[in-house]
Scaffold this motif. Structure first.
Motif, PDB file in Angstrom:
ATOM      1  N   MET A  49       0.854  -1.187   0.000  1.00 23.95           N
ATOM      2  CA  MET A  49       0.000   0.000   0.000  1.00 23.95           C
ATOM      3  C   MET A  49       0.894   1.243   0.000  1.00 23.95           C
ATOM      4  O   MET A  49       1.881   1.317   0.689  1.00 23.95           O
ATOM      5  CB  MET A  49      -0.907   0.017   1.237  1.00 23.95           C
ATOM      6  CG  MET A  49      -1.743   1.275   1.319  1.00 23.95           C
ATOM      7  SD  MET A  49      -2.618   1.570   2.876  1.00 23.95           S
ATOM      8  CE  MET A  49      -3.510   0.080   3.109  1.00 23.95           C
ATOM      9  N   ASP A  50       0.512   2.214  -0.760  1.00 25.76           N
ATOM     10  CA  ASP A  50       1.206   3.486  -0.848  1.00 25.76           C
ATOM     11  C   ASP A  50       0.692   4.409   0.255  1.00 25.76           C
ATOM     12  O   ASP A  50      -0.495   4.388   0.575  1.00 25.76           O
ATOM     13  CB  ASP A  50       0.933   4.094  -2.228  1.00 25.76           C
ATOM     14  CG  ASP A  50       1.708   5.351  -2.461  1.00 25.76           C
ATOM     15  OD1 ASP A  50       1.172   6.431  -2.153  1.00 25.76           O
ATOM     16  OD2 ASP A  50       2.847   5.250  -2.949  1.00 25.76           O
ATOM     17  N   LYS A  51       1.569   5.251   0.801  1.00 19.53           N
ATOM     18  CA  LYS A  51       1.133   6.123   1.894  1.00 19.53           C
ATOM     19  C   LYS A  51       0.076   7.130   1.458  1.00 19.53           C
ATOM     20  O   LYS A  51      -0.647   7.671   2.277  1.00 19.53           O
ATOM     21  CB  LYS A  51       2.315   6.817   2.550  1.00 19.53           C
ATOM     22  CG  LYS A  51       2.954   7.910   1.747  1.00 19.53           C
ATOM     23  CD  LYS A  51       4.088   8.509   2.565  1.00 19.53           C
ATOM     24  CE  LYS A  51       4.688   9.706   1.898  1.00 19.53           C
ATOM     25  NZ  LYS A  51       5.705  10.314   2.745  1.00 19.53           N
ATOM     26  N   TYR A  52      -0.050   7.362   0.168  1.00 22.29           N
ATOM     27  CA  TYR A  52      -1.062   8.294  -0.319  1.00 22.29           C
ATOM     28  C   TYR A  52      -2.426   7.634  -0.483  1.00 22.29           C
ATOM     29  O   TYR A  52      -3.404   8.299  -0.798  1.00 22.29           O
ATOM     30  CB  TYR A  52      -0.591   8.929  -1.625  1.00 22.29           C
ATOM     31  CG  TYR A  52       0.705   9.694  -1.429  1.00 22.29           C
ATOM     32  CD1 TYR A  52       0.713  10.897  -0.750  1.00 22.29           C
ATOM     33  CD2 TYR A  52       1.912   9.177  -1.875  1.00 22.29           C
ATOM     34  CE1 TYR A  52       1.894  11.591  -0.530  1.00 22.29           C
ATOM     35  CE2 TYR A  52       3.102   9.859  -1.669  1.00 22.29           C
ATOM     36  CZ  TYR A  52       3.088  11.060  -0.994  1.00 22.29           C
ATOM     37  OH  TYR A  52       4.260  11.732  -0.776  1.00 22.29           O
ATOM     38  N   LEU A  89      -0.524  14.606   7.786  1.00 24.61           N
ATOM     39  CA  LEU A  89       0.739  14.153   7.209  1.00 24.61           C
ATOM     40  C   LEU A  89       0.830  12.650   7.435  1.00 24.61           C
ATOM     41  O   LEU A  89       0.469  12.161   8.508  1.00 24.61           O
ATOM     42  CB  LEU A  89       1.914  14.845   7.885  1.00 24.61           C
ATOM     43  CG  LEU A  89       1.980  16.362   7.744  1.00 24.61           C
ATOM     44  CD1 LEU A  89       3.111  16.919   8.608  1.00 24.61           C
ATOM     45  CD2 LEU A  89       2.175  16.753   6.300  1.00 24.61           C
ATOM     46  N   ILE A  90       1.317  11.926   6.446  1.00 23.77           N
ATOM     47  CA  ILE A  90       1.453  10.478   6.539  1.00 23.77           C
ATOM     48  C   ILE A  90       2.932  10.129   6.419  1.00 23.77           C
ATOM     49  O   ILE A  90       3.603  10.582   5.488  1.00 23.77           O
ATOM     50  CB  ILE A  90       0.670   9.754   5.416  1.00 23.77           C
ATOM     51  CG1 ILE A  90      -0.780  10.223   5.347  1.00 23.77           C
ATOM     52  CG2 ILE A  90       0.786   8.240   5.588  1.00 23.77           C
ATOM     53  CD1 ILE A  90      -1.645   9.810   6.501  1.00 23.77           C
ATOM     54  N   PHE A  91       3.431   9.337   7.348  1.00 21.34           N
ATOM     55  CA  PHE A  91       4.828   8.916   7.365  1.00 21.34           C
ATOM     56  C   PHE A  91       4.917   7.405   7.221  1.00 21.34           C
ATOM     57  O   PHE A  91       4.165   6.681   7.877  1.00 21.34           O
ATOM     58  CB  PHE A  91       5.492   9.280   8.699  1.00 21.34           C
ATOM     59  CG  PHE A  91       5.576  10.755   8.970  1.00 21.34           C
ATOM     60  CD1 PHE A  91       6.713  11.456   8.613  1.00 21.34           C
ATOM     61  CD2 PHE A  91       4.551  11.420   9.605  1.00 21.34           C
ATOM     62  CE1 PHE A  91       6.816  12.812   8.883  1.00 21.34           C
ATOM     63  CE2 PHE A  91       4.643  12.779   9.882  1.00 21.34           C
ATOM     64  CZ  PHE A  91       5.778  13.482   9.511  1.00 21.34           C
ATOM     65  N   ASP A  92       5.873   6.928   6.404  1.00 22.48           N
ATOM     66  CA  ASP A  92       6.165   5.494   6.423  1.00 22.48           C
ATOM     67  C   ASP A  92       7.126   5.256   7.592  1.00 22.48           C
ATOM     68  O   ASP A  92       7.532   6.212   8.279  1.00 22.48           O
ATOM     69  CB  ASP A  92       6.707   4.987   5.085  1.00 22.48           C
ATOM     70  CG  ASP A  92       8.060   5.566   4.688  1.00 22.48           C
ATOM     71  OD1 ASP A  92       8.863   5.951   5.570  1.00 22.48           O
ATOM     72  OD2 ASP A  92       8.329   5.611   3.478  1.00 22.48           O
ATOM     73  N   ALA A  93       7.474   4.009   7.861  1.00 23.12           N
ATOM     74  CA  ALA A  93       8.285   3.677   9.043  1.00 23.12           C
ATOM     75  C   ALA A  93       9.627   4.399   9.049  1.00 23.12           C
ATOM     76  O   ALA A  93      10.047   4.940  10.080  1.00 23.12           O
ATOM     77  CB  ALA A  93       8.488   2.169   9.123  1.00 23.12           C
TER      78      ALA A  93
END
Length: 72
Positions: free
Chosen positions: A1-4, A48-52
């Motif tokens: 899955m993409d963070k967007y 805001l979305i952050f990956d690990a």
């Protein structure tokens, strides 16, 4: 899955234990492999979305004081 493409409909938003009760808090939610943060005063604005990796870098920078408070 993409963070967007993260679906925040069922997100459980939390406020930091260090937050004051003045309404100026940042809320966060763990959503799968991502962390979302938003302004508690404007919860309808896009968070805001952050990956690990991004989240780890943000926390490391915050711990090192790389994000000083703005001058008043």
């Amino acid at each position: 899955m993409d963070k967007y493409d993260v679906d925040l409909a069922g997100a459980e938003w939390r406020t930091s234990r260090k937050s004051q009760n003045n309404g100026g808090c940042v809320e966060y939610a763990q959503v799968g492999a991502f962390v979302a943060i938003r302004d508690s005063r404007n919860p309808d604005r896009e968070p805001l979305i952050f990956d690990a990796n991004e989240w780890d870098c943000f926390l490391d920078g915050a711990a090192k004081g790389e994000f000083p408070a703005p001058a008043v």
